[in-house]
Design a protein around this motif. Sequence first.
Motif, mmCIF file in Angstrom:
data_model
loop_
_atom_site.group_PDB
_atom_site.id
_atom_site.type_symbol
_atom_site.label_atom_id
_atom_site.label_comp_id
_atom_site.label_asym_id
_atom_site.label_seq_id
_atom_site.Cartn_x
_atom_site.Cartn_y
_atom_site.Cartn_z
ATOM 1 N N TRP A 297 45.286 39.777 38.041
ATOM 2 C CA TRP A 297 46.266 40.546 38.812
ATOM 3 C C TRP A 297 47.673 39.985 38.661
ATOM 4 O O TRP A 297 48.654 40.730 38.686
ATOM 5 C CB TRP A 297 45.855 40.743 40.261
ATOM 6 C CG TRP A 297 45.744 39.549 41.176
ATOM 7 C CD1 TRP A 297 46.212 38.296 40.979
ATOM 8 C CD2 TRP A 297 45.121 39.555 42.475
ATOM 9 N NE1 TRP A 297 45.918 37.495 42.061
ATOM 10 C CE2 TRP A 297 45.261 38.241 42.992
ATOM 11 C CE3 TRP A 297 44.477 40.521 43.241
ATOM 12 C CZ2 TRP A 297 44.768 37.883 44.255
ATOM 13 C CZ3 TRP A 297 43.994 40.160 44.486
ATOM 14 C CH2 TRP A 297 44.138 38.858 44.986
ATOM 15 N N ALA A 300 48.846 41.245 35.306
ATOM 16 C CA ALA A 300 49.127 42.685 35.391
ATOM 17 C C ALA A 300 50.463 42.939 36.082
ATOM 18 O O ALA A 300 51.268 43.758 35.615
ATOM 19 C CB ALA A 300 47.996 43.397 36.125
ATOM 20 N N HIS A 303 53.334 42.366 33.972
ATOM 21 C CA HIS A 303 53.326 43.270 32.809
ATOM 22 C C HIS A 303 52.853 42.576 31.528
ATOM 23 O O HIS A 303 53.192 43.004 30.425
ATOM 24 C CB HIS A 303 54.713 43.894 32.597
ATOM 25 C CG HIS A 303 55.134 44.801 33.717
ATOM 26 N ND1 HIS A 303 54.784 46.131 33.785
ATOM 27 C CD2 HIS A 303 55.846 44.542 34.847
ATOM 28 C CE1 HIS A 303 55.270 46.659 34.893
ATOM 29 N NE2 HIS A 303 55.910 45.718 35.558
ATOM 30 N N LEU A 305 49.982 42.748 29.936
ATOM 31 C CA LEU A 305 48.782 43.556 30.034
ATOM 32 C C LEU A 305 47.683 43.098 29.091
ATOM 33 O O LEU A 305 46.506 43.107 29.456
ATOM 34 C CB LEU A 305 49.130 45.030 29.785
ATOM 35 C CG LEU A 305 50.246 45.603 30.679
ATOM 36 C CD1 LEU A 305 50.391 47.097 30.441
ATOM 37 C CD2 LEU A 305 49.985 45.307 32.149
ATOM 38 N N ALA A 308 46.005 40.155 30.600
ATOM 39 C CA ALA A 308 45.145 40.555 31.717
ATOM 40 C C ALA A 308 43.822 41.109 31.204
ATOM 41 O O ALA A 308 42.751 40.796 31.748
ATOM 42 C CB ALA A 308 45.854 41.596 32.583
ATOM 43 N N LEU A 332 46.280 45.935 40.023
ATOM 44 C CA LEU A 332 45.969 46.162 38.610
ATOM 45 C C LEU A 332 46.468 47.519 38.128
ATOM 46 O O LEU A 332 46.122 47.955 37.026
ATOM 47 C CB LEU A 332 44.452 46.064 38.383
ATOM 48 C CG LEU A 332 43.790 44.730 38.697
ATOM 49 C CD1 LEU A 332 42.293 44.794 38.420
ATOM 50 C CD2 LEU A 332 44.422 43.589 37.904
ATOM 51 N N ASN A 334 49.148 48.598 36.851
ATOM 52 C CA ASN A 334 49.835 48.624 35.555
ATOM 53 C C ASN A 334 48.862 48.676 34.387
ATOM 54 O O ASN A 334 49.229 49.082 33.284
ATOM 55 C CB ASN A 334 50.728 47.384 35.402
ATOM 56 C CG ASN A 334 51.908 47.394 36.354
ATOM 57 O OD1 ASN A 334 52.330 48.456 36.805
ATOM 58 N ND2 ASN A 334 52.427 46.225 36.679
ATOM 59 N N LEU A 335 47.618 48.256 34.634
ATOM 60 C CA LEU A 335 46.618 48.215 33.567
ATOM 61 C C LEU A 335 45.955 49.567 33.303
ATOM 62 O O LEU A 335 45.325 49.740 32.258
ATOM 63 C CB LEU A 335 45.505 47.210 33.918
ATOM 64 C CG LEU A 335 45.795 45.730 33.733
ATOM 65 C CD1 LEU A 335 44.599 44.915 34.202
ATOM 66 C CD2 LEU A 335 46.095 45.425 32.271
ATOM 67 N N HIS A 338 46.007 51.244 29.953
ATOM 68 C CA HIS A 338 45.675 50.370 28.821
ATOM 69 C C HIS A 338 44.273 50.706 28.300
ATOM 70 O O HIS A 338 43.305 50.749 29.061
ATOM 71 C CB HIS A 338 45.741 48.916 29.266
ATOM 72 C CG HIS A 338 45.772 47.926 28.143
ATOM 73 N ND1 HIS A 338 44.687 47.676 27.341
ATOM 74 C CD2 HIS A 338 46.781 47.120 27.688
ATOM 75 C CE1 HIS A 338 45.005 46.749 26.450
ATOM 76 N NE2 HIS A 338 46.275 46.393 26.640
ATOM 77 N N PHE A 341 41.557 48.195 29.178
ATOM 78 C CA PHE A 341 41.113 48.262 30.566
ATOM 79 C C PHE A 341 40.177 49.447 30.769
ATOM 80 O O PHE A 341 39.143 49.332 31.432
ATOM 81 C CB PHE A 341 42.325 48.371 31.488
ATOM 82 C CG PHE A 341 41.986 48.399 32.952
ATOM 83 C CD1 PHE A 341 41.450 47.284 33.581
ATOM 84 C CD2 PHE A 341 42.211 49.534 33.712
ATOM 85 C CE1 PHE A 341 41.147 47.299 34.938
ATOM 86 C CE2 PHE A 341 41.911 49.569 35.069
ATOM 87 C CZ PHE A 341 41.382 48.444 35.676
#
Length: 350
Positions: A297, A300, A303, A305, A308, A332, A334-335, A338, A341
């Motif tokens: 976290w 994330a 940033h 990523l 993370a 999380l 921002n993930l 991705h 993720f």
Amino acid sequence: LGGVAWQNWADSSGIAAESQTAAFDHYVRGSKLLEEFTPVSVRAAIGEFERALQLHPRFALAMSGLADAHLYLKNVEPQKAAAHLTAAGRLATQAVQTEPILAEGHTSLAAVRQAEWRWREAELSYREALRLKPKAAKTHRWFCGLLLQFGRNEEAISHAQRALELDPYDRAAPASIGLYYFLAGQYQAALDILEPAVRELDSVGKSDSARFNLAQVYARMGYLAVGDAARNYFESSLRQAAIVKSFEAGRPGPSLAEALYALINSLLGDLPQAEPYFARILADYAKGQVPALHVAWVYAVQHKLDEAVIVLERGLASHDPTLLYIKVVPFLENLRPHAGFQSILQRLAL
């Protein structure tokens, strides 16, 4: 174990009445210790449950209590997590086989299946436990956690509310149900549970987990707010982290407070202030002492990523229990776009 179930067990046990009573007394003492929800109290509870089983090897309720104790220790003793989960699975299965109508056994088995990431089997066991005992507050509370993993928020929160209605004095409930409201995006409802709870819980112990969760709620609300409101929420979050830190004084092992300081300062955009805390978290993570979520976290929020995702991939490989809620943990967010993720979520079937 009351009413007809107790009488059937007592009548069919073949154990002298004095031993039955002694076994039940050990079970009650173990249950009370388990409610304190600390490593020391849970280990003491294990001793009580084991003494109950020595007096009566087919005492299914003690098997269930012992399974629950091992499930708790699985999360606080990561180096022994596999052994604790194996023990919990054996005991929960034995409880269900010994006394199929015992709801507590099915609840323990559901929690084991959840820990094993066998979602469908876990849900079936929770539902069977509630069929057998619709007013089982702990079962409602634990089932809420499973449902939240998948973002089934409305259904989940209905079980959380039912748990509070059925047992408003459950000391273990505020920390977990406050977290559940937080994960469901109901931040004010989370505060309404956690803020009074920490004051009450501090009167009987140190409410580490409740304050840890409360700090997360304040931090998220600070991130979403602006101006004075944002500053006040972040200050409240840092105060909770400081109290958790004071609780940890002299205690060996990794620090929940440092995980909070790394997260909160990252949310504030103060990476130099976050860095020393995060460095210590990373060092403990390398030793297997910190869960993947507390590292992922921070990455994330900062940033970072790819970093993370690498941490979460490692957590997936090691069956890290904190991955259960990665679909709904707001830090999380921002993930979510991705690809790595999304691949992890698919492999977890979340």
